[in-house]
Design an enzyme around this catalytic site. Sequence first.
Site, PDB file in Angstrom:
ATOM      1  N   THR A  96       0.827  -1.212   0.000  1.00 29.51           N
ATOM      2  CA  THR A  96       0.000   0.000   0.000  1.00 29.51           C
ATOM      3  C   THR A  96       0.862   1.262   0.000  1.00 29.51           C
ATOM      4  O   THR A  96       1.990   1.258   0.512  1.00 29.51           O
ATOM      5  CB  THR A  96      -0.898  -0.002   1.249  1.00 29.51           C
ATOM      6  OG1 THR A  96      -1.526   1.264   1.370  1.00 29.51           O
ATOM      7  CG2 THR A  96      -0.105  -0.255   2.526  1.00 29.51           C
ATOM      8  N   ASP A  97       0.278   2.357  -0.480  1.00 29.87           N
ATOM      9  CA  ASP A  97       0.988   3.644  -0.406  1.00 29.87           C
ATOM     10  C   ASP A  97       1.052   4.182   1.026  1.00 29.87           C
ATOM     11  O   ASP A  97       1.816   5.110   1.311  1.00 29.87           O
ATOM     12  CB  ASP A  97       0.326   4.687  -1.330  1.00 29.87           C
ATOM     13  CG  ASP A  97      -1.119   5.015  -0.983  1.00 29.87           C
ATOM     14  OD1 ASP A  97      -1.683   4.382  -0.073  1.00 29.87           O
ATOM     15  OD2 ASP A  97      -1.692   5.915  -1.642  1.00 29.87           O
ATOM     16  N   GLU A  98       0.250   3.598   1.937  1.00 30.21           N
ATOM     17  CA  GLU A  98       0.222   4.124   3.313  1.00 30.21           C
ATOM     18  C   GLU A  98       1.553   3.933   4.030  1.00 30.21           C
ATOM     19  O   GLU A  98       1.803   4.571   5.051  1.00 30.21           O
ATOM     20  CB  GLU A  98      -0.907   3.468   4.118  1.00 30.21           C
ATOM     21  CG  GLU A  98      -2.259   3.757   3.521  1.00 30.21           C
ATOM     22  CD  GLU A  98      -3.424   3.603   4.489  1.00 30.21           C
ATOM     23  OE1 GLU A  98      -3.197   3.456   5.696  1.00 30.21           O
ATOM     24  OE2 GLU A  98      -4.562   3.636   4.005  1.00 30.21           O
ATOM     25  N   TYR A 104      -1.984  -0.572  10.973  1.00 35.74           N
ATOM     26  CA  TYR A 104      -2.107  -1.208   9.646  1.00 35.74           C
ATOM     27  C   TYR A 104      -0.899  -0.878   8.777  1.00 35.74           C
ATOM     28  O   TYR A 104      -0.222  -1.773   8.265  1.00 35.74           O
ATOM     29  CB  TYR A 104      -3.395  -0.754   8.947  1.00 35.74           C
ATOM     30  CG  TYR A 104      -3.398  -1.055   7.454  1.00 35.74           C
ATOM     31  CD1 TYR A 104      -3.438  -2.362   6.994  1.00 35.74           C
ATOM     32  CD2 TYR A 104      -3.321  -0.022   6.508  1.00 35.74           C
ATOM     33  CE1 TYR A 104      -3.418  -2.644   5.628  1.00 35.74           C
ATOM     34  CE2 TYR A 104      -3.306  -0.291   5.151  1.00 35.74           C
ATOM     35  CZ  TYR A 104      -3.348  -1.605   4.707  1.00 35.74           C
ATOM     36  OH  TYR A 104      -3.317  -1.871   3.357  1.00 35.74           O
ATOM     37  N   LYS A 132       2.148  -3.280   7.320  1.00 30.83           N
ATOM     38  CA  LYS A 132       2.451  -3.454   5.896  1.00 30.83           C
ATOM     39  C   LYS A 132       3.898  -3.034   5.613  1.00 30.83           C
ATOM     40  O   LYS A 132       4.601  -3.688   4.837  1.00 30.83           O
ATOM     41  CB  LYS A 132       1.484  -2.636   5.019  1.00 30.83           C
ATOM     42  CG  LYS A 132       0.046  -3.123   5.021  1.00 30.83           C
ATOM     43  CD  LYS A 132      -0.169  -4.506   4.427  1.00 30.83           C
ATOM     44  CE  LYS A 132       0.029  -4.570   2.938  1.00 30.83           C
ATOM     45  NZ  LYS A 132      -0.363  -5.922   2.389  1.00 30.83           N
TER      46      LYS A 132
END
Length: 350
Positions: free
Chosen positions: A131-133, A156, A160
């Site tokens: 993810t870009d997060e 989260y 990741k």
Amino acid sequence: MKKILITGGAGFIGSHVVRLFVNKYPDYQIYNLDKLTYAGNLENLKDVESASNYNFVLGDIVNGDFIMELFQKEMFDGVIHLAAESHVDRSITNPMEFIMTNIVGTVNLLNAAKHIWKDNFDGKRFYHVSTDEVYGSLGETGFFYEDTAYDPHSPYSASKASSDHLVRAYHDTFGLPIIISNCSNNYGPNQFPEKLVPLFINNIRHNKALPVYGKGENVRDWLYVIDHASAIDVIYHNGKTGETFNIGGHNEWKNIDLIKVLIKVVDKKLGREPGSSEKLITYVTDRAGHDLRYAIDSGKLQKELGWEPSLQFEEGIEKTVDWYLENQEWLDNVTSGNYQKYYDDMYKDR
Ligand code: NAD
Ligand code: DAU
């Protein structure tokens, strides 16, 4: 005949990836490994479940012995790893689930792949979907690039980020042929209605309050899920081993603006005065650690591998709203059972 393991294939993005691979590659055997958590739903794959190259395996990636036995039995040639706990709000109320699935589960898959491929990595590939997060939060300007430093803020995104680091470590230490992509927010059919777009479509339909976190000024970069699946296909087949690719649609929206578009489209399709459901907008307590802005630069993927998103946002949102309104039974099924309890717990103190 190649054997490809897709983890999390009963979930939102995974189901679109499974469908694409089953239909496009009849010479691959596709194995969908999924634990069927609240987010996993075999209804998502009704149209491919009887295909001769599709196989479903019920199982938990956190169970290392089970994963090792499965890999030894099936001797997969490739892995596309999507299984994860994926909802930021749930990671704030229950971080440990995220640590177990997203970190320990990923290491179990890495160990099993390394074991069965036994250092002969020819033609093998371990694709980790991220993810870009992991890059954290942007200010008003700028983009996330593949070499942007990691700076996750939620349990989260931290889980990741940790899994991304471990996947890279298995490449650098053991030579495992990995590849990683980091994608922006997806929207489209089959997304569990805990995430903004399907939750708001469902609430507008039922004339329920629309809980906007904070002032609704956070910005997300939205990509139609089928375009994410097509990027995964291109990267899996043509990306260079060891590399990372950012995936995004250059499609930034402030939450409140996106919500107003959604309201107009849903109102129109339900025969209401377009915009009349704006009265449902309710500003609620902000998400803890809420990242202000995400924006992906996907120039590397576009230049090196020729990928482009196929849909404009307006078209994607129309298709998405149509899908949820035409699939009310799907929505009703996934919002029966524990959903109401989840909803009450998540939103009661906001
Ligand atoms: P999702 O929550 O809809 O689906 C996750 C799937 O994984 C479900 O089918 C679930 O049953 C399965 N799963 C969960 N724990 C498992 C376990 N322990 N063992 C086996 N299966 C398990 O998630 P999604 O939105 O489709 O996201 C898929 C992947 O893409 C995730 O890795 C996520 O981090 C990443 N991603 C998502 C987005 C997005 O906008 N949704 C954007 C970028 C990246
Ligand atoms: O950026 C990629 C990520 O996008 C993925 O890695 C995650 O798996 C996925 O869940 C998504 O994360 P977000 O937190 O951005 O998505 P979500 O739909 O939960 O929220 C989108 C924005 O809307 C965010 O700024 C929070 C806000 N929001 C969300 C909900 C559920 C609200 O204002 N109200 C809500 O009720």
